[in-house]
Motif scaffolding. Structure first.
Motif, mmCIF file in Angstrom:
data_model
loop_
_atom_site.group_PDB
_atom_site.id
_atom_site.type_symbol
_atom_site.label_atom_id
_atom_site.label_comp_id
_atom_site.label_asym_id
_atom_site.label_seq_id
_atom_site.Cartn_x
_atom_site.Cartn_y
_atom_site.Cartn_z
ATOM 1 N N THR A 153 17.079 -1.153 15.468
ATOM 2 C CA THR A 153 16.119 -0.050 15.759
ATOM 3 C C THR A 153 15.782 1.197 15.096
ATOM 4 O O THR A 153 14.685 1.639 14.737
ATOM 5 C CB THR A 153 16.456 0.471 17.478
ATOM 6 O OG1 THR A 153 16.825 -0.560 18.114
ATOM 7 C CG2 THR A 153 15.197 1.154 17.935
ATOM 8 N N GLN A 191 14.246 0.581 11.910
ATOM 9 C CA GLN A 191 12.711 0.260 12.333
ATOM 10 C C GLN A 191 11.953 1.573 12.437
ATOM 11 O O GLN A 191 10.937 1.687 11.631
ATOM 12 C CB GLN A 191 12.528 -0.354 13.441
ATOM 13 C CG GLN A 191 12.229 -1.979 13.000
ATOM 14 C CD GLN A 191 12.719 -2.571 14.424
ATOM 15 O OE1 GLN A 191 12.818 -1.997 15.548
ATOM 16 N NE2 GLN A 191 12.302 -4.081 14.063
ATOM 17 N N SER A 226 14.913 6.709 24.061
ATOM 18 C CA SER A 226 13.606 6.594 24.730
ATOM 19 C C SER A 226 13.415 7.100 25.950
ATOM 20 O O SER A 226 14.257 7.333 26.616
ATOM 21 C CB SER A 226 13.238 5.021 24.574
ATOM 22 O OG SER A 226 13.798 4.290 25.731
ATOM 23 N N SER A 269 22.054 -3.411 17.701
ATOM 24 C CA SER A 269 20.578 -3.373 18.177
ATOM 25 C C SER A 269 20.347 -1.838 17.443
ATOM 26 O O SER A 269 18.987 -1.761 16.973
ATOM 27 C CB SER A 269 20.080 -3.790 19.157
ATOM 28 O OG SER A 269 20.876 -2.724 20.382
ATOM 29 N N ASP A 270 21.124 -0.740 17.874
ATOM 30 C CA ASP A 270 20.754 0.430 17.387
ATOM 31 C C ASP A 270 20.564 0.690 15.967
ATOM 32 O O ASP A 270 19.491 1.342 15.395
ATOM 33 C CB ASP A 270 22.024 1.426 17.598
ATOM 34 C CG ASP A 270 22.118 1.666 19.079
ATOM 35 O OD1 ASP A 270 21.402 1.003 19.916
ATOM 36 O OD2 ASP A 270 22.809 2.465 19.392
ATOM 37 N N ASP A 298 22.864 5.617 23.021
ATOM 38 C CA ASP A 298 22.105 5.318 21.687
ATOM 39 C C ASP A 298 22.693 5.995 20.662
ATOM 40 O O ASP A 298 23.155 7.221 20.633
ATOM 41 C CB ASP A 298 20.616 5.394 21.729
ATOM 42 C CG ASP A 298 20.155 4.657 22.731
ATOM 43 O OD1 ASP A 298 20.202 3.136 22.843
ATOM 44 O OD2 ASP A 298 19.571 5.218 23.808
#
Ligand code: ADP
Ligand code: ZN
Length: 607
Positions: free
Chosen positions: A342, A345, A240, A338-339, A307
């Motif tokens: 994400t 998503q 991000s 969590s990657d 990431d």
């Protein structure tokens, strides 16, 4: 050189200052020299440019090089001029009178090489000028731009087949670092290269070491990783923009020359930061993947991913920006559970069609499998491109320190069964609470403390369970919901585990920063990847400072004066006079004349 024809090897040595050819370069050059067409597939840093630059000097007339990247064109032309070659470029960045001067030189036959943007090449005016010119060859760089399926599609590239129709007798060479067979077929078809000989190299990048680890504390881990790369150029990729800004600011506070780069910055800032990355030694660029396309900087010593990238192809392209000069470089990545959530998503919420989303999920899964692998990473990477790499490479984290594995069959069964019993509607956090027998509000509210799986996993702590869930996901024994809420579901492969028919082996989570601590302690790596010893450091700094100063005077990036590899060879050989300096790889005749005295002065002053 009237009457006497230089050979390819003569030119390699006298103009470019290199002692010998690499890989298939010589075969390609000979083939073109004889007037044949060629399609060259070589990885980044493989040495594609010389495959047309030397034939350009061997053959009568001007070689026309088609390139889509304006910045890269300028770099190449700068580098050729430094080596004493008559080269120029034509693109929209040139003022009108400068363009006319280049056209005059072309028509007068004064140029060895002319780089042009494809849209310029295709104008009626330019094609007419070419008809009045002796053309030595056409080189079509970044030939994968003809492919509609790739990221770099350029519609004008599809019209380049016209070159074959208008100039059938002129040899053509198309070059790309894109490995996949479908793109290759498209290039052949779109550019009418059916009769071209194909030169396919291995896509291995032997000088790049691969390391992947779990993310505990991204900043601290990155900080420790960078200790092994002090004063070196590198790229740090984040997913991000916010993380880019945050990381760059944090690095800058820690005294590292770090700059941000992402599409949210204004064009002037982006250009300035890119320029500094190219022109200064030791700048770290923190960027989203928007950065890097067309960056030809040879001395990028590391690429770090904070990431997960989108796919193995993306990862290979991004890591491939390290070590183009062939010197040691490192690809380092940290990631976490969590990657996966994400990324799922992002895929779920994208506008793409379902078919496309399915492909993207598959790509994410193969990348996860790579990240969690316990075997040689190079073998896996090259395997993803259809290449069989023999044996462990000895140069990735898994080869250097084979990960410990443990029999996780029973914990896996417990985990899968808890996912099932809770209705396949929850993320790992809640399921772990159930396994560990935590009477949280949520657990009690849902009556999950009455489930048969409640508390059956109390023997492991939360962190160990997270590792199990992450690896089950990576192995395809669990899947995150397509809608992207992070809820976990069983897969068709889960059943065999639950029924006891399939054992599960998982890796023990090692702490990736250990390796860099070890490296810091060992004397040998005081100077980062290049292994410069402490006693050599002052001379190395002086050589680099002189290079920077000369580059500034010429208005070119330092690596256009000399590559790190060449400076390093000087540092080790300490040439005492021009003859000895001429023997250093990368010192051609023109550069010897222009810079020889200055470098010898620095070296001899220390002696
Ligand atoms: P590519 O375009 O395939 O990414 P380049 O043509 O930019 O690669 O070459 C990569 C680097 O390797 C360049 O710095 C180039 O000068 C160097 N190089 C190429 N061929 C040789 C050779 N035969 N000997 C030494 N260095 C070479
Ligand atoms: Zn390996």
């Amino acid at each position: 050189m009237a009457g006497m024809k230089a050979t390819a090897l003569d030119l390699l040595q006298s103009v470019f200052g290199y002692p010998g050819f690499r890989g298939q370069q010589q075969a390609v050059i000979e083939h073109l020299g004889e007037g044949g067409d060629a399609l060259v597939l070589m990885p980044t840093g493989g040495g594609k440019s010389l495959c047309y630059q030397i034939p350009a000097l061997l053959r009568q007339g001007t070689a026309i090089v088609v390139s889509p990247l304006i910045a890269l064109m300028q770099d190449q032309v700068d580098a050729l001029r430094e080596a004493g070659v008559a080269a120029a470029y034509l693109n929209s960045s040139l003022a009108a009178d400068a363009q006319r001067e280049v056209e005059r030189q072309l028509l007068a036959g004064e140029l060895n090489l002319l780089y042009v943007a494809p849209e310029r090449l295709l104008t009626a005016r330019f094609l007419e000028q070419l008809e009045r010119t002796e053309v030595a060859l056409f080189a079509i760089d970044e030939a994968h731009c003809v492919s509609q399926w790739g990221h770099d599609f350029r519609p004008e590239y599809r019209e380049l087949a016209i070159l074959h129709q208008r100039f059938p007798q002129v040899p053509r060479i198309a070059l790309t670092a894109t490995a996949d067979p479908r793109t290759r077929e498209e290039i052949v078809e779109r550019l009418s290269l059916q009769n071209a000989r194909q030169f396919v190299s291995s896509f291995d990048r032997p000088n790049i070491g691969y390391r992947v680890g779990l993310r505990h504390n991204a900043k601290r881990q990155l900080g420790e990783f960078l200790l092994g790369h002090e004063g070196e150029s590198g790229i740090v990729y984040c997913l991000s923009r916010r993380k880019v800004d945050d990381t760059a600011a944090w690095l800058a506070e820690s005294g590292i020359e770090a700059l941000p780069y992402h599409a949210g910055l204004d064009a002037a800032t982006r250009a300035k930061n890119q320029q500094r990355f190219l022109r200064e030694d030791g700048v770290v660029m923190v960027a989203t993947v928007a950065f890097g396309m067309g960056i030809d900087k040879p001395d990028v010593r590391f690429v770090a991913h904070l990431d997960l990238p989108r796919s193995i192809e993306g990862y290979y392209q991004e890591t491939g920006r390290a070590g183009r000069d062939g010197l040691p470089a490192e690809a380092w990545m940290i990631y976490g559970l969590s990657d996966v959530v994400t990324m799922s998503q992002m895929i779920a919420q994208s506008e793409s069609a379902d078919e496309r989303k399915r492909v993207e999920r598959q790509k994410l899964e193969s990348l996860l499998a790579y990240a969690e692998a316990t075997d040689c990473r190079r073998q896996l990477l090259l395997g993803a491109f259809g290449e069989t790499y023999p044996g462990p490479c000895g140069h990735c984290d898994n080869c250097i320190a084979p990960p410990k594995t443990w029999d996780a069959t029973v914990p896996a069964q417990k985990a899968l069964s808890a996912v099932y019993r809770t209705g396949q509607r929850f993320g790992s956090g809640h399921v772990i609470d159930v396994l560990r027998g935590e009477e949280t509000e949520r657990v009690l509210g849902l009556d999950h403390h009455r489930l048969s799986t409640f508390g059956i996993g109390a023997e492991m702590d939360e962190k160990q369970w997270r590792s199990v869930f992450r690896q089950l996901l990576a192995a395809g024994l669990l899947e995150a919901d397509a809608e992207g809420y992070g809820t976990l579901r069983l897969t068709t492969a889960s059943r065999a585990v639950l029924s006891g028919g399939r054992p599960v082996k998982l890796r023990e989570d090692a702490r990736p920063e250990r390796a860099s601590r070890r490296r810091r302690d060992s004397k040998q790596v005081t100077g980062g990847s290049l292994g410069i010893e402490a006693y050599e450091q002052p001379m190395w700094d002086e050589l680099r400072a002189l290079r920077t100063q000369l580059a500034k005077q010429q208005g070119v990036p330092p690596y256009v004066v000399f590559h790190d590899a060449t400076l390093l060879a000087m540092l080790r050989a300490l040439p005492a006079n021009e003859d000895e300096l001429a023997g250093i790889s990368g010192v051609g005749e023109a550069k010897l004349k222009r810079y020889g005295r200055d470098f010898l002065a620095v070296i001899n002053a220390a002696g």
